[in-house]
Design a protein around this motif. Structure first.
Motif, short mmCIF file in Angstrom:
data_model
loop_
_atom_site.label_atom_id
_atom_site.label_comp_id
_atom_site.label_asym_id
_atom_site.label_seq_id
_atom_site.Cartn_x
_atom_site.Cartn_y
_atom_site.Cartn_z
N LEU A 1 0.87 -1.17 0.00
CA LEU A 1 0.00 0.00 0.00
C LEU A 1 0.91 1.22 0.00
O LEU A 1 1.86 1.27 0.78
N VAL A 2 0.60 2.19 -0.83
CA VAL A 2 1.43 3.39 -0.90
C VAL A 2 0.54 4.62 -0.74
O VAL A 2 -0.50 4.73 -1.38
N GLY A 3 0.95 5.54 0.11
CA GLY A 3 0.20 6.79 0.23
C GLY A 3 0.81 7.74 1.23
O GLY A 3 1.10 7.34 2.35
N VAL A 4 1.00 8.99 0.83
CA VAL A 4 1.55 9.97 1.77
C VAL A 4 0.54 10.25 2.88
O VAL A 4 0.89 10.72 3.95
N GLY A 5 -0.73 9.92 2.62
CA GLY A 5 -1.77 10.11 3.62
C GLY A 5 -1.57 9.28 4.87
O GLY A 5 -2.14 9.55 5.93
N MET A 6 -0.74 8.25 4.77
CA MET A 6 -0.45 7.39 5.93
C MET A 6 0.17 8.18 7.07
O MET A 6 0.01 7.84 8.23
N ARG A 7 0.89 9.22 6.71
CA ARG A 7 1.56 10.02 7.73
C ARG A 7 0.57 10.63 8.70
O ARG A 7 0.86 10.79 9.87
N SER A 8 -0.60 10.98 8.18
CA SER A 8 -1.55 11.67 9.05
C SER A 8 -2.76 10.82 9.43
O SER A 8 -3.69 11.31 10.04
N HIS A 9 -2.77 9.58 9.01
CA HIS A 9 -3.88 8.69 9.38
C HIS A 9 -3.34 7.48 10.13
O HIS A 9 -2.49 6.76 9.60
N ALA A 10 -3.87 7.25 11.33
CA ALA A 10 -3.43 6.07 12.08
C ALA A 10 -4.26 4.87 11.65
O ALA A 10 -5.31 5.01 11.03
N GLY A 11 -3.78 3.70 11.97
CA GLY A 11 -4.61 2.51 11.81
C GLY A 11 -4.64 1.91 10.41
O GLY A 11 -5.42 1.00 10.13
N ILE A 12 -3.83 2.43 9.50
CA ILE A 12 -3.84 1.91 8.13
C ILE A 12 -3.35 0.45 8.13
O ILE A 12 -3.94 -0.40 7.48
N ALA A 13 -2.29 0.21 8.89
CA ALA A 13 -1.73 -1.15 8.90
C ALA A 13 -2.77 -2.14 9.41
O ALA A 13 -2.99 -3.19 8.80
N SER A 14 -3.44 -1.80 10.51
CA SER A 14 -4.39 -2.78 11.06
C SER A 14 -5.56 -2.97 10.11
O SER A 14 -6.07 -4.08 9.95
N GLN A 15 -5.98 -1.91 9.44
CA GLN A 15 -7.05 -2.05 8.44
C GLN A 15 -6.60 -2.98 7.30
O GLN A 15 -7.37 -3.81 6.83
N MET A 16 -5.35 -2.84 6.93
CA MET A 16 -4.81 -3.69 5.86
C MET A 16 -4.78 -5.15 6.31
O MET A 16 -5.25 -6.04 5.59
N PHE A 17 -4.26 -5.39 7.50
CA PHE A 17 -4.14 -6.77 7.98
C PHE A 17 -5.52 -7.40 8.19
O PHE A 17 -5.72 -8.58 7.90
N ALA A 18 -6.47 -6.59 8.68
CA ALA A 18 -7.82 -7.11 8.92
C ALA A 18 -8.46 -7.54 7.59
O ALA A 18 -9.08 -8.61 7.50
N SER A 19 -8.28 -6.72 6.55
CA SER A 19 -8.89 -7.05 5.26
C SER A 19 -8.31 -8.34 4.70
O SER A 19 -9.03 -9.18 4.15
N LEU A 20 -7.02 -8.50 4.84
CA LEU A 20 -6.38 -9.72 4.32
C LEU A 20 -6.83 -10.94 5.13
O LEU A 20 -7.11 -12.00 4.57
N ALA A 21 -6.92 -10.75 6.45
CA ALA A 21 -7.33 -11.86 7.32
C ALA A 21 -8.73 -12.34 6.95
O ALA A 21 -9.01 -13.55 6.92
N LYS A 22 -9.62 -11.38 6.67
CA LYS A 22 -11.00 -11.73 6.34
C LYS A 22 -11.08 -12.65 5.12
O LYS A 22 -11.98 -13.46 5.00
#
Ligand code: ASP
Ligand code: MG
Length: 409
Positions: free
Chosen positions: A345-366
């Motif tokens: 996942l690539v995005g400069v928005g990651m700097r100002s948004h928390a929880g991207i990693a957990s959202q990513m892992f949750a989607s893959l887990a599902k």
């Protein structure tokens, strides 16, 4: 009036009719009053064909001779395009890399540009001519022909744009811009009207093949405004920008992936100073690039496991080296896996948004996709997953991060 450098890739000049279409486009830009420098690749398939000829003679031809051979592909297209322009009443002149002094180091087949003498190009532009330059090639201090590595015409174009302080460097290709992900994997992929330079650099290094990574690095260093667009249609393409505000609403700009990965693990190595160096030193000495690295904490026995990834082409050699090291270290076992891919996942928005990693892992887990390795930087999160889940993984993340929807206003 602007000074514009336009680069046309192999498919854009893949046949005489295509070259004529390029000439028509160049002519239109010039008639709008712009000064145009065109950089071209070889006709599509030509560089591969030339390498094939060489390989029929020698498995590993002398790099210097390979450069003399490979550079002929671009020499054909500059001449044909200049003729096509002239035939349309548009004065043009072709130049090889050496003729416009694209000075490089002497690292044949992967040379780096050191300097460009823009005076000759400027003189032609001032005389009202279109200048057509061969991409991918340069010349070293000895006057030997060099090439810049596969896909190197992008870098030629950006370097020429930097040297001329061009207003824009337009990279014409067979796609109409940079997409949120590869449309062949996710048909809902959306074209981005803008992407930041940093994101583009990550996308290029993480497997997106739209631009050669070195051309993006070059554009960043010299602040060359870059645009990717199609030579087959009209449209604004994607602008690679240096401003970050434009994407503030989007958390993620794109999903890159690479199938060229392989993973190696040394099981049961001593958990003591110097071990990582003992494992990776010989790998580096063999010129093998290591990407992700994981070392677990040692449990009771002061033994740990060490895993890293390499390009799939380097897998066999890395495995062989590792087996030798494992013996010396008294490691339990060496494991290898080539059926893996990297999705990022690539995005400069990651700097100002928390929880991207957990959202990513949750989607893959599902979706039941197991994550084998993880690595992060400020603006990207990469995971290694099994190859069979590549398509599913990319589509799942594309959906989860709302990339298919309308672009943020
Ligand atoms: N013709 C060269 C290649 O095929 C350079 C380029 O296309 O950019 O790699
Ligand atoms: Mg190319």
């Amino acid at each position: 009036m602007a000074l514009i450098v336009q680069k046309y890739g192999g498919t854009s000049v893949g046949a005489v009719e295509r070259i004529q279409a390029v000439a028509e486009r160049v002519k239109r830009w010039r008639e709008q009053g712009h000064q145009i420098v065109v950089v071209v690749s070889a006709m599509s398939g030509e560089t591969d064909r030339l390498i094939g000829l060489a390989k029929q003679i020698q498995e590993r031809p002398e790099p210097r001779e390979l450069d003399v051979l490979m550079s002929t592909g671009e020499q054909v297209t500059i001449a044909l395009l200049s003729m096509a322009l002239a035939a349309k009443g548009c004065p043009a002149r072709s130049y090889t890399g050496a003729q416009v002094h694209i000075l490089t180091d002497s690292a044949h087949n992967k040379a780096r540009i050191r300097d460009i003498d823009a005076a000759r190009v400027r003189a032609d532009l001032d005389a009202g001519r279109v200048v057509v330059v061969a991409g991918f090639q340069g010349v070293d201090e000895q006057g030997d022909i060099t090439t810049l590595g596969r896909g190197g015409s992008d870098t030629s174009a950006v370097a020429i744009a930097a040297a001329l302080k061009a207003d824009e460097c337009q990279i014409y290709t067979d796609v109409d811009g940079v997409y949120t992900t590869d449309p062949r994997v996710e048909p809902k992929a959306r074209k981005l009207s803008r992407i930041t330079f940093e994101e583009m650099l990550e996308m290029a290094s993480l497997g997106s093949k739209v631009l050669q990574i070195r051309s993006v690095e070059f554009a960043g260093k010299y602040k060359v405004p870059l645009r990717v667009l199609s030579s087959f249609g009209e449209g604004e393409g994607t602008l690679i920008t240096f401003e970050e505000e434009v994407v503030e609403d989007a958390k993620i700009s794109g999903i890159a992936f690479s199938r060229d990965e392989a993973k190696l693990t040394v099981l049961g190595v001593p958990d003591q100073p110097g071990v990582a160096y003992q494992i990776l030193g010989p790998i580096a000495d063999a010129n093998i690039e290591v990407d992700m690295i994981i070392q677990n904490i040692a449990a009771q026995e002061a033994l740990t496991d060490f895993t890293f990834t390499v390009h799939r082409n380097d897998y066999a050699r890395a495995l062989e080296i590792l087996q030798g090291i494992a013996q010396t270290l008294g490691a339990r076992q060496v494991l290898g896996d080539t059926q893996i891919v990297k999705v990022s996942l690539v995005g400069v928005g990651m700097r100002s948004h928390a929880g991207i990693a957990s959202q990513m892992f949750a989607s893959l887990a599902k979706e039941g996709i197991n994550i084998r390795m993880i690595s992060t930087s400020e603006i990207k999160i990469s995971v290694v997953i099994d190859e069979k889940y590549l398509e599913l993984g990319v589509r799942t993340l594309h959906e989860a991060f709302g990339l298919a929807g309308d672009p943020a206003p």
